[in-house]
Design a protein around this motif. Structure first.
Motif, PDB file in Angstrom:
ATOM      1  N   ASN A   1      -3.935 -14.232  15.316  1.00 17.39           N
ATOM      2  CA  ASN A   1      -4.836 -13.330  16.580  1.00 17.39           C
ATOM      3  C   ASN A   1      -4.525 -14.056  17.822  1.00 17.39           C
ATOM      4  O   ASN A   1      -4.470 -13.219  18.801  1.00 17.39           O
ATOM      5  CB  ASN A   1      -6.383 -14.088  16.055  1.00 17.39           C
TER       6      ASN A   1
ATOM      7  N   TRP B   1       4.168 -15.528  12.932  1.00 16.33           N
ATOM      8  CA  TRP B   1       4.170 -16.320  13.617  1.00 16.33           C
ATOM      9  C   TRP B   1       3.160 -14.777  14.873  1.00 16.33           C
ATOM     10  O   TRP B   1       1.641 -15.173  15.179  1.00 16.33           O
ATOM     11  CB  TRP B   1       5.282 -16.478  15.111  1.00 16.33           C
ATOM     12  N   GLN B   2       3.850 -14.265  14.477  1.00 13.23           N
ATOM     13  CA  GLN B   2       3.138 -12.570  15.100  1.00 13.23           C
ATOM     14  C   GLN B   2       1.514 -11.727  14.159  1.00 13.23           C
ATOM     15  O   GLN B   2       0.792 -11.185  14.996  1.00 13.23           O
ATOM     16  CB  GLN B   2       3.729 -11.295  15.379  1.00 13.23           C
ATOM     17  N   THR B   3       1.365 -12.814  13.508  1.00 14.50           N
ATOM     18  CA  THR B   3      -0.366 -11.906  12.873  1.00 14.50           C
ATOM     19  C   THR B   3      -1.623 -13.122  13.208  1.00 14.50           C
ATOM     20  O   THR B   3      -2.440 -12.907  13.109  1.00 14.50           O
ATOM     21  CB  THR B   3      -0.041 -12.057  11.270  1.00 14.50           C
TER      22      THR B   3
ATOM     23  N   TYR C   1       9.712 -19.478  15.860  1.00 16.21           N
ATOM     24  CA  TYR C   1       8.818 -19.613  15.381  1.00 16.21           C
ATOM     25  C   TYR C   1       8.554 -18.116  16.218  1.00 16.21           C
ATOM     26  O   TYR C   1       7.625 -17.082  15.441  1.00 16.21           O
ATOM     27  CB  TYR C   1       8.009 -20.914  15.870  1.00 16.21           C
ATOM     28  N   GLN C   2       8.243 -17.813  17.078  1.00 12.73           N
ATOM     29  CA  GLN C   2       8.055 -16.459  18.192  1.00 12.73           C
ATOM     30  C   GLN C   2       8.715 -15.708  17.561  1.00 12.73           C
ATOM     31  O   GLN C   2       7.903 -14.256  17.567  1.00 12.73           O
ATOM     32  CB  GLN C   2       8.319 -16.910  19.429  1.00 12.73           C
ATOM     33  N   ASN C   3       9.976 -15.374  16.528  1.00  9.97           N
ATOM     34  CA  ASN C   3      10.839 -14.515  16.654  1.00  9.97           C
ATOM     35  C   ASN C   3       9.384 -14.349  14.968  1.00  9.97           C
ATOM     36  O   ASN C   3      10.920 -13.135  14.365  1.00  9.97           O
ATOM     37  CB  ASN C   3      11.838 -14.641  16.150  1.00  9.97           C
ATOM     38  N   SER C   4       9.231 -14.797  13.891  1.00 10.27           N
ATOM     39  CA  SER C   4       8.709 -14.871  12.777  1.00 10.27           C
ATOM     40  C   SER C   4       7.624 -13.758  13.038  1.00 10.27           C
ATOM     41  O   SER C   4       6.585 -13.671  14.057  1.00 10.27           O
ATOM     42  CB  SER C   4       8.885 -15.921  12.310  1.00 10.27           C
ATOM     43  N   PRO C   5       7.632 -12.819  11.898  1.00  4.22           N
ATOM     44  CA  PRO C   5       6.469 -12.180  11.292  1.00  4.22           C
ATOM     45  C   PRO C   5       5.186 -12.502  10.826  1.00  4.22           C
ATOM     46  O   PRO C   5       4.367 -12.575  11.637  1.00  4.22           O
ATOM     47  CB  PRO C   5       6.822 -11.101  10.808  1.00  4.22           C
TER      48      PRO C   5
ATOM     49  N   VAL D   1      -1.899 -15.945  19.079  1.00  2.00           N
ATOM     50  CA  VAL D   1      -0.951 -14.764  19.700  1.00  2.00           C
ATOM     51  C   VAL D   1      -0.916 -13.102  19.723  1.00  2.00           C
ATOM     52  O   VAL D   1      -1.139 -12.875  21.244  1.00  2.00           O
ATOM     53  CB  VAL D   1       0.452 -14.830  18.659  1.00  2.00           C
ATOM     54  N   LYS D   2      -1.774 -12.600  19.087  1.00  2.00           N
ATOM     55  CA  LYS D   2      -2.058 -11.358  19.188  1.00  2.00           C
ATOM     56  C   LYS D   2      -2.709 -11.338  20.779  1.00  2.00           C
ATOM     57  O   LYS D   2      -2.323 -10.606  22.000  1.00  2.00           O
ATOM     58  CB  LYS D   2      -2.743 -10.652  18.659  1.00  2.00           C
TER      59      LYS D   2
ATOM     60  N   ASN E   1      -2.495 -13.811  23.696  1.00  2.00           N
ATOM     61  CA  ASN E   1      -1.879 -13.813  24.511  1.00  2.00           C
ATOM     62  C   ASN E   1      -2.454 -15.527  25.081  1.00  2.00           C
ATOM     63  O   ASN E   1      -2.922 -15.383  26.770  1.00  2.00           O
ATOM     64  CB  ASN E   1      -1.591 -13.102  25.910  1.00  2.00           C
TER      65      ASN E   1
END
Length: 326
Positions: A288, A284-286, A278-282, A290-291, A293
């Protein structure tokens, strides 16, 4: 199905034969001191109704065996140490919060397959556990008075009070809850002042399953969040409003459901690889959260199921990550 049936037949024969053997042949040399002390206590008993029937248990149990980690947690919280307990099948290990308090407790094997011969030889005067199967209840009842306690994740306080009545620790159970409620009241003010309206996602990653879940209002941890006047996101509440289970599955395609001000992820032992996907998925990175922290990994041993000690451990984590980090 046949192998499971044969397993229970085998267990029943083991228990029956072992009980007969011990009653007829056991010298009890190691039990004489025990017998002289507790015979007067166990000569009288009181009837306790529970979900599988009615059992007459000693007025003051002296040799308690528990069949699951949650029951172990409650007994320790109430100041008692059972003579033996099972260990978690995979998740729910309470050792991180019980620590040295469970030293020298005899290990009965996994919750799903307790060592019945060892239980018989330990001569318990009470066996207690959460939602025992009818097969196990029948087996255990041949050894000692057995009580099955119904467990609901978001009604753990009632379970604590039931245990208190069962083992003559009712006042201690009430005091534990009073102290907990005082802590909730104090923390609620702190959270309101420092965080305002904060939405929190609580997730669980499994070891073998490829999907993950968010936990809803019927779950143990979210019920604690609600006491603090915190909430899971509106989108999650809308989805879970008709659910009769404490979780909802989440795929990467529906990752937007996890958007929140903070996220707590309970990792089962060995689930790190699944979480990494999940963490490696683009996608997931979308998020907020996560962004910013604001994602925190926590121990599923006390975050998913538990009672008073687990609840306080969750409060410790919430303070550590949401208040102390400001």
């Amino acid at each position: 199905m046949i192998s499971k049936w044969l397993y229970h037949i085998k267990l029943s024969l083991i228990v029956t034969l072992t009980v007969i053997f011990l009653k007829g042949c056991y010298t009890f040399s190691s039990q004489e001191t025990y017998s002289s002390k507790v015979n007067s206590l166990t000569s009288e008993c009181r009837n306790i109704k529970h979900e599988l029937g009615e059992s007459c248990i000693p007025i003051i149990p002296q040799r308690i065996i528990v069949t699951d980690q949650e029951s172990l947690e409650i007994l320790v919280a109430l100041g008692l140490k059972p003579i033996a307990a099972t260990t978690a099948n995979r998740v729910g290990n309470k050792a991180p919060i019980l620590k040295e308090k469970i030293d020298n407790i005899i290990d009965l094997g996994k919750e799903s397959q307790p060592n019945l011969e060892k239980i018989v030889k330990l001569r318990p005067d009470l066996i207690v556990g959460y939602s025992l199967s009818s097969q196990n209840y029948q087996l255990f009842s041949q050894i000692a008075p057995t009580v099955s306690i119904e467990y609901k994740e978001n009604d753990w306080k009632e379970t604590l009070l039931q245990f208190g009545k069962l083992i003559n620790k009712a006042q201690e159970a009430k005091k534990l809850l009073e102290k907990y409620h005082q802590r909730i009241e104090s923390l609620s003010l702190n959270f309101a002042q420092k965080l305002g309206n904060t939405e929190i996602s609580v997730m669980r990653f499994y070891t073998t399953l490829q999907f993950t879940q968010f936990l809803n209002e019927l779950s143990f941890p979210v019920s604690i969040l609600e006491e603090l006047k915190l909430s899971i996101p509106l989108a999650q509440r809308q989805i879970s409003s008709n659910a009769n289970v404490s979780y909802n599955n989440v795929s990467l395609e529906s990752i937007n459901l996890l958007e929140s001000d903070a996220m707590f992820i309970a990792l089962d032992p060995g689930s790190e690889e699944n979480f990494q996907k999940y963490q490696n998925s683009p996608l997931w990175q979308t998020l907020n959260v996560v962004k910013n922290n604001r994602v925190y990994t926590v121990n599923s041993g006390y975050w998913i199921f538990g009672n008073i000690l687990s609840a306080n451990a969750i409060l410790d984590d919430l303070v550590k990550y949401l208040l102390d980090s400001l």
